[in-house]
Scaffold this motif. Structure first.
Motif, PDB file in Angstrom:
ATOM      1  N   ARG A   1      -3.273   7.247   2.826  1.00 38.53           N
ATOM      2  CA  ARG A   1      -4.528   6.882   2.179  1.00 38.53           C
ATOM      3  C   ARG A   1      -4.217   5.980   0.993  1.00 38.53           C
ATOM      4  NH1 ARG A   1      -3.349  11.938   0.021  1.00 38.53           N
ATOM      5  NH2 ARG A   1      -3.578  11.981  -2.237  1.00 38.53           N
ATOM      6  N   ARG A   2      -5.249   5.283   0.527  1.00 38.88           N
ATOM      7  CA  ARG A   2      -5.070   4.429  -0.661  1.00 38.88           C
ATOM      8  C   ARG A   2      -5.770   5.077  -1.824  1.00 38.88           C
ATOM      9  NH1 ARG A   2      -6.185  -1.461   2.150  1.00 38.88           N
ATOM     10  NH2 ARG A   2      -4.539  -1.216   3.655  1.00 38.88           N
ATOM     11  N   GLU A   3      -5.119   5.031  -2.979  1.00 38.16           N
ATOM     12  CA  GLU A   3      -5.727   5.582  -4.196  1.00 38.16           C
ATOM     13  C   GLU A   3      -5.522   4.604  -5.328  1.00 38.16           C
ATOM     14  OE1 GLU A   3      -4.215   9.355  -5.397  1.00 38.16           O
ATOM     15  OE2 GLU A   3      -5.310  10.403  -3.805  1.00 38.16           O
ATOM     16  N   THR A   4      -6.479   4.566  -6.246  1.00 36.25           N
ATOM     17  CA  THR A   4      -6.317   3.697  -7.409  1.00 36.25           C
ATOM     18  C   THR A   4      -5.822   4.549  -8.568  1.00 36.25           C
ATOM     19  OG1 THR A   4      -8.146   2.399  -6.575  1.00 36.25           O
ATOM     20  CG2 THR A   4      -7.509   2.002  -8.857  1.00 36.25           C
TER      21      THR A   4
ATOM     22  N   GLN B   1      -2.497   2.381  -4.956  1.00 31.61           N
ATOM     23  CA  GLN B   1      -1.281   3.060  -4.481  1.00 31.61           C
ATOM     24  C   GLN B   1      -1.477   3.465  -3.024  1.00 31.61           C
ATOM     25  OE1 GLN B   1       1.415   3.732  -6.438  1.00 31.61           O
ATOM     26  NE2 GLN B   1       0.466   2.804  -8.239  1.00 31.61           N
ATOM     27  N   HIS B   2      -0.403   3.321  -2.237  1.00 27.80           N
ATOM     28  CA  HIS B   2      -0.444   3.792  -0.853  1.00 27.80           C
ATOM     29  C   HIS B   2       0.246   5.152  -0.810  1.00 27.80           C
ATOM     30  CE1 HIS B   2      -1.716  -0.048   1.097  1.00 27.80           C
ATOM     31  NE2 HIS B   2      -1.420  -0.436  -0.134  1.00 27.80           N
TER      32      HIS B   2
END
Ligand SMILES: Nc1ncnc2c1ncn2[C@@H]1O[C@H](COP(=O)(O)OP(=O)(O)OP(=O)(O)O)[C@@H](O)[C@H]1O
Length: 341
Positions: A243-246, A253-254
């Motif tokens: 998933r991608r997160e900020t 961030q991956h």
């Protein structure tokens, strides 16, 4: 070839993917009096509209699974259903309808996907014609969605390998299947072209809502999907969720987390690297802790004295192989993704 003006699927159409459910699926092949258990009680659930890669070593059972899901083979035992169709009881006409309308396939060999004497447009129209509803506008829209509208009037030999696979995806989704199955779709492509084809798989998943299952050896594939399921010895063993997160600095961030798959009766396979790192074999010690399970090498016959401290339940070394709690983490434990790597 007949043509009707069937409305093309809208890009904002609601998801209409099909769910894939495999429970304890067994497939035994008999050849020359020898039985091979290709699938040994495989469990897999893919939610409607999901995009999943299946990876595994050669001979682990990937193609056997895909052949079953595509309706070309039947499991020896267990339960398997795709978009509500029971694959064990499906017969005759129902099987033909299933292959024509419920699932679409993309195979590794481009020659298996496209007829060499037809143009891209004719190849896409063909499955629609067989289903009695060919639509040139729909075929053109699919070629546009796959970025190969310029190949409309070309035969496969006039296209690159990547273009052929994009047209193959258009053919596979021509009859609006609920599930798209792909067997090594990038196997004959270079890395850059593979990435393009995988992005097209994502586009089809996102735009049409179709559930996509990709079987592959290609490790780069798993970077393009949310979920990668590993098959080992005919069973699902581990999964990686991405998933991608900020972060707090606004940077994307991956995140990749690896999980062991627990089947319905509580069985799981430890990752190979865990087993190798702690030289686990034959049997292990287990201990139930408040928020995790400890796994230790059996040191019954080990000449080394057990170190002090975090000892296993009844002696032995404290080589802890892995932990997994009810929620996969504990207050002092690393996140699940780090635990299993
Ligand atoms: N028709 C068959 N008859 C006998 N054995 C078979 C048959 N099909 C597959 N097998 C065996 O079943 C096991 C799983 O094969 P399968 O082709 O599903 O593996 P795979 O993971 O797809 O391998 P690869 O990545 O090399 O294609 C292997 O041991 C294979 O030899």
């Amino acid at each position: 070839m007949t043509t009707t003006d069937t409305p093309a699927p809208r890009a904002d159409a609601p998801p209409r993917g099909g769910e894939i459910i495999c429970e304890d699926v067994v497939r035994i092949f008999s050849a020359d009096g020898i039985e091979v258990q290709a699938l040994q009680g495989l469990n897999l659930h893919v939610a409607a509209g999901d995009l999943v890669a299946i990876v595994g070593a050669s001979g682990s059972g990937k193609s056997t699974l895909l052949t079953i899901l595509s309706g070309l083979d039947t499991p020896t035992a267990g339960k398997a259903s795709v978009a509500g169709t029971d694959l064990l009881t499906m017969r005759g006409r129902a099987r033909v309808n299933y292959q024509r309308h419920t699932v679409g396939f993309v195979w590794q060999q481009t020659s298996r996907n496209l007829l060499p004497y037809l143009t891209a447009l004719e190849n896409v129209c063909l499955p629609m014609s067989l289903a009695g509803n060919a639509s040139v506008p729909h075929a053109e829209q699919l070629l546009r969605l796959l970025g190969v509208e310029h190949c409309r009037d070309r035969t496969p030999t006039e296209m690159s390998g990547g273009e052929q696979q994009r047209v193959a995806i258009a053919v596979a989704v021509a009859n609006s299947p609920q599930v798209l199955l792909a067997d090594e779709p990038t196997g004959e492509l270079d890395e850059a072209t593979s990435v393009e084809v995988l992005e097209m798989m994502r586009a089809v998943n996102a735009e049409l809502g179709v559930t996509v299952l990709i079987v592959t050896h290609d490790p780069t594939v798993s970077e393009h999907v949310r979920r990668t399921v590993q098959i080992r010895d005919g069973r699902t063993s581990t999964e990686v969720l991405r998933r991608r997160e900020t972060d707090e600095h606004g940077q994307e961030q991956h995140i990749a987390e690896e999980f062991a798959v627990l089947d319905r009766v509580g069985r799981m396979q430890l990752p190979h690297d865990f087993v190798d790192a702690l030289e686990l074999k034959d049997r292990v010690r287990l201990a139930l802790e408040p928020d995790h399970v400890g796994v230790w090498r059996d040191a019954t016959n080990d000449p080394k004295p057990a170190p002090e401290g975090d000892a296993p339940p009844s002696g032995g070394s404290n080589d802890q192989a892995g932990t997994s709690g009810a929620d996969g983490t504990g207050p002092t434990e690393p996140p699940a993704g780090e635990e299993t790597r």
